[in-house]
Design a protein around this motif. Structure first.
Motif, PDB file in Angstrom:
ATOM      1  N   ARG A 115       0.820  -1.215   0.000  1.00 59.13           N
ATOM      2  CA  ARG A 115       0.000   0.000   0.000  1.00 59.13           C
ATOM      3  C   ARG A 115       0.855   1.268   0.000  1.00 59.13           C
ATOM      4  O   ARG A 115       1.037   1.929   0.992  1.00 59.13           O
ATOM      5  CB  ARG A 115      -0.907   0.002   1.232  1.00 59.13           C
ATOM      6  N   GLY A 116       1.493   1.527  -1.149  1.00 60.74           N
ATOM      7  CA  GLY A 116       2.236   2.784  -1.264  1.00 60.74           C
ATOM      8  C   GLY A 116       3.638   2.702  -0.704  1.00 60.74           C
ATOM      9  O   GLY A 116       3.992   3.428   0.223  1.00 60.74           O
ATOM     10  N   VAL A 117       4.429   1.808  -1.287  1.00 55.97           N
ATOM     11  CA  VAL A 117       5.783   1.569  -0.779  1.00 55.97           C
ATOM     12  C   VAL A 117       6.808   2.362  -1.599  1.00 55.97           C
ATOM     13  O   VAL A 117       6.744   2.383  -2.824  1.00 55.97           O
ATOM     14  CB  VAL A 117       6.061   0.041  -0.843  1.00 55.97           C
ATOM     15  N   ASP A 118       7.717   3.048  -0.890  1.00 59.71           N
ATOM     16  CA  ASP A 118       8.808   3.801  -1.549  1.00 59.71           C
ATOM     17  C   ASP A 118      10.139   3.366  -0.946  1.00 59.71           C
ATOM     18  O   ASP A 118      10.289   3.405   0.278  1.00 59.71           O
ATOM     19  CB  ASP A 118       8.701   5.306  -1.250  1.00 59.71           C
ATOM     20  N   PHE A 119      11.067   2.952  -1.778  1.00 61.09           N
ATOM     21  CA  PHE A 119      12.431   2.707  -1.297  1.00 61.09           C
ATOM     22  C   PHE A 119      13.367   2.648  -2.499  1.00 61.09           C
ATOM     23  O   PHE A 119      12.915   2.658  -3.649  1.00 61.09           O
ATOM     24  CB  PHE A 119      12.531   1.413  -0.461  1.00 61.09           C
ATOM     25  N   HIS A 120      14.649   2.644  -2.225  1.00 67.28           N
ATOM     26  CA  HIS A 120      15.609   2.514  -3.328  1.00 67.28           C
ATOM     27  C   HIS A 120      16.739   1.583  -2.908  1.00 67.28           C
ATOM     28  O   HIS A 120      16.904   1.285  -1.717  1.00 67.28           O
ATOM     29  CB  HIS A 120      16.167   3.888  -3.730  1.00 67.28           C
ATOM     30  N   VAL A 121      17.492   1.123  -3.902  1.00 67.74           N
ATOM     31  CA  VAL A 121      18.659   0.280  -3.635  1.00 67.74           C
ATOM     32  C   VAL A 121      19.852   0.926  -4.318  1.00 67.74           C
ATOM     33  O   VAL A 121      19.799   1.251  -5.506  1.00 67.74           O
ATOM     34  CB  VAL A 121      18.462  -1.151  -4.202  1.00 67.74           C
ATOM     35  N   ASN A 122      20.915   1.148  -3.550  1.00 66.78           N
ATOM     36  CA  ASN A 122      22.143   1.724  -4.107  1.00 66.78           C
ATOM     37  C   ASN A 122      23.018   0.639  -4.710  1.00 66.78           C
ATOM     38  O   ASN A 122      22.933  -0.537  -4.317  1.00 66.78           O
ATOM     39  CB  ASN A 122      22.937   2.443  -3.017  1.00 66.78           C
ATOM     40  N   LYS A 123      23.878   1.041  -5.604  1.00 73.31           N
ATOM     41  CA  LYS A 123      24.807   0.098  -6.232  1.00 73.31           C
ATOM     42  C   LYS A 123      25.714  -0.535  -5.168  1.00 73.31           C
ATOM     43  O   LYS A 123      26.280   0.173  -4.323  1.00 73.31           O
ATOM     44  CB  LYS A 123      25.655   0.860  -7.256  1.00 73.31           C
ATOM     45  N   GLY A 124      25.784  -1.856  -5.179  1.00 74.29           N
ATOM     46  CA  GLY A 124      26.728  -2.571  -4.312  1.00 74.29           C
ATOM     47  C   GLY A 124      26.321  -2.694  -2.853  1.00 74.29           C
ATOM     48  O   GLY A 124      27.095  -3.184  -2.035  1.00 74.29           O
ATOM     49  N   GLU A 125      25.080  -2.282  -2.493  1.00 72.47           N
ATOM     50  CA  GLU A 125      24.690  -2.372  -1.074  1.00 72.47           C
ATOM     51  C   GLU A 125      23.738  -3.552  -0.841  1.00 72.47           C
ATOM     52  O   GLU A 125      23.174  -4.121  -1.779  1.00 72.47           O
ATOM     53  CB  GLU A 125      24.015  -1.084  -0.611  1.00 72.47           C
ATOM     54  N   THR A 126      23.561  -3.877   0.443  1.00 67.60           N
ATOM     55  CA  THR A 126      22.551  -4.865   0.816  1.00 67.60           C
ATOM     56  C   THR A 126      21.437  -4.145   1.564  1.00 67.60           C
ATOM     57  O   THR A 126      21.679  -3.528   2.599  1.00 67.60           O
ATOM     58  CB  THR A 126      23.153  -5.962   1.720  1.00 67.60           C
ATOM     59  N   LEU A 127      20.248  -4.210   0.995  1.00 67.63           N
ATOM     60  CA  LEU A 127      19.075  -3.625   1.636  1.00 67.63           C
ATOM     61  C   LEU A 127      18.236  -4.770   2.187  1.00 67.63           C
ATOM     62  O   LEU A 127      17.871  -5.687   1.438  1.00 67.63           O
ATOM     63  CB  LEU A 127      18.249  -2.833   0.614  1.00 67.63           C
ATOM     64  N   ALA A 128      17.936  -4.737   3.477  1.00 71.03           N
ATOM     65  CA  ALA A 128      17.090  -5.785   4.052  1.00 71.03           C
ATOM     66  C   ALA A 128      15.662  -5.269   4.174  1.00 71.03           C
ATOM     67  O   ALA A 128      15.444  -4.124   4.573  1.00 71.03           O
ATOM     68  CB  ALA A 128      17.619  -6.177   5.421  1.00 71.03           C
TER      69      ALA A 128
END
Ligand code: SF4
Length: 334
Positions: free
Chosen positions: A25-38
């Motif tokens: 329901r309206g999710v915003d996030f990003h992933v940077n190069k080379g990182e681990t996002l949990a």
């Protein structure tokens, strides 16, 4: 830092006989190069649905990406055709699923399954594909790769099968790896080995990782940043340090309090009482209201806007909202 993936206002629904489930329901996030996002949260909070939406693996019908954009290197994949998605899946973005036994075909050798994706997406000779498959088995720490290439999944242990699945996911050198509960079906010792493997692979290849899990122990070890999902929304996000040392959302605090600690003897775990809300008709206010020990009248009626606690730390909770603080100060002065 270069953003390789940006998810903006993502909504995913499922139409059933009982009504429409608003799973994300309206999710915003990003992933940077080379990182681990949990991405962490209880079962049913929308973690896996979000991952499947990125891969465009939501079965339509009954599922639907009803709103939002998913930008991979700035290009919106939600408008891609299935043919375009097939050229992205496994090549630019790969996914590892929870159970390695069901992810592998029991009737094909490991070698065939490793080389299949490679030969489908790249014009490469059989010999070169075999060489690459051997390199991948070595990279994921499988001994005797030449022999193992000719074997079938049932000849591998659970941990070894997960290593094979990781090798298959990485063979085309994707930029983004989505791992959906990659250690849940494994015992604790093997879990630690697989997590170490992720760290080594990231150091060797620079791949970005989205790690979906409810296991905060795993997250504490390898995540650079963490987003916490609840009832289809991101309710807090921050760096690993911010989330573990300075959590602000009562739900995040509840998750952390329910993790066993080896440094405190005889400590009782504190579960989060109650259950998540019904996503057929989610509450209009904060979805954690019914379980939150700090809930106020406003919580049930109005969803809290995100409060920025730092450049990287955001939380959706009325307790952190500036207006609540002003109200408190005004009340104290009087
Ligand atoms: Fe609790 Fe209210 Fe914060 Fe929701 S907004 S977590 S109900 S205090």
């Amino acid at each position: 830092m270069e953003k390789i993936l940006e998810v903006n206002d993502l909504h995913v629904t499922f139409t059933t006989y009982g009504g429409t489930v608003k799973a994300v329901r309206g999710v915003d996030f990003h992933v940077n190069k080379g990182e681990t996002l949990a991405i962490v949260g209880e079962s049913g909070c929308g973690k896996s649905v979000t991952a499947n939406a990125i891969m465009r693996l939501i079965p339509d019908p009954p599922g639907k990406i009803s709103n939002g954009t998913i930008l991979f290197h700035g290009k919106n994949v939600t408008t891609n055709t299935e043919r375009e998605m097939r050229s992205i899946r496994g090549v630019d973005i790969s996914m590892i699923f929870q159970d390695p036994m069901t992810a592998l075909n029991p009737t094909l050798t490991i070698g065939t399954q490793l080389m299949e994706g490679l030969r489908q997406h790249q014009s490469i000779s059989a010999n070169a594909a075999k060489q690459r498959a051997l390199e991948m088995l070595e990279l994921v720490g499988i001994p005797n790769p030449k022999e193992r290439l000719k074997q079938y999944p049932h000849q591998f242990s659970g941990g070894m099968r997960q290593r094979v699945v990781i090798a298959i996911a990485l063979i085309c050198e994707p930029e983004l790896l989505i791992a959906d509960e990659p250690t849940t079906a494994l015992d604790v010792t093997i879990q630690a080995q697989i997590i170490e493997l992720f760290e080594n692979i990231q150091a060797a290849t620079g791949v970005s990782i989205i790690l979906i899990t409810h296991d905060l122990g795993v997250v504490a070890k390898i995540a650079d940043r963490i987003v916490v999902m609840y009832a289809g929304k991101i309710i807090e996000e921050g760096t690993r340090r911010e989330i573990f040392y300075n959590p602000e959302h009562p739900y995040t605090k509840g998750l952390l309090n329910s993790v066993p600690r080896l440094d405190i003897k005889g400590e009782k775990l504190t579960p989060i009482e109650g259950t998540p809300p019904d996503l057929f008709s989610p509450p209009k206010g904060c979805p954690f209201t019914a379980r939150c020990p700090y809930a106020m009248e406003v919580c049930a009626n109005v969803y809290p806007e995100a409060t920025n606690l730092s450049d990287t730390h955001n939380v959706d909770c009325w307790l952190q909202d500036k207006r609540a603080k002003q109200l408190l100060e005004a009340t104290t002065v009087r």
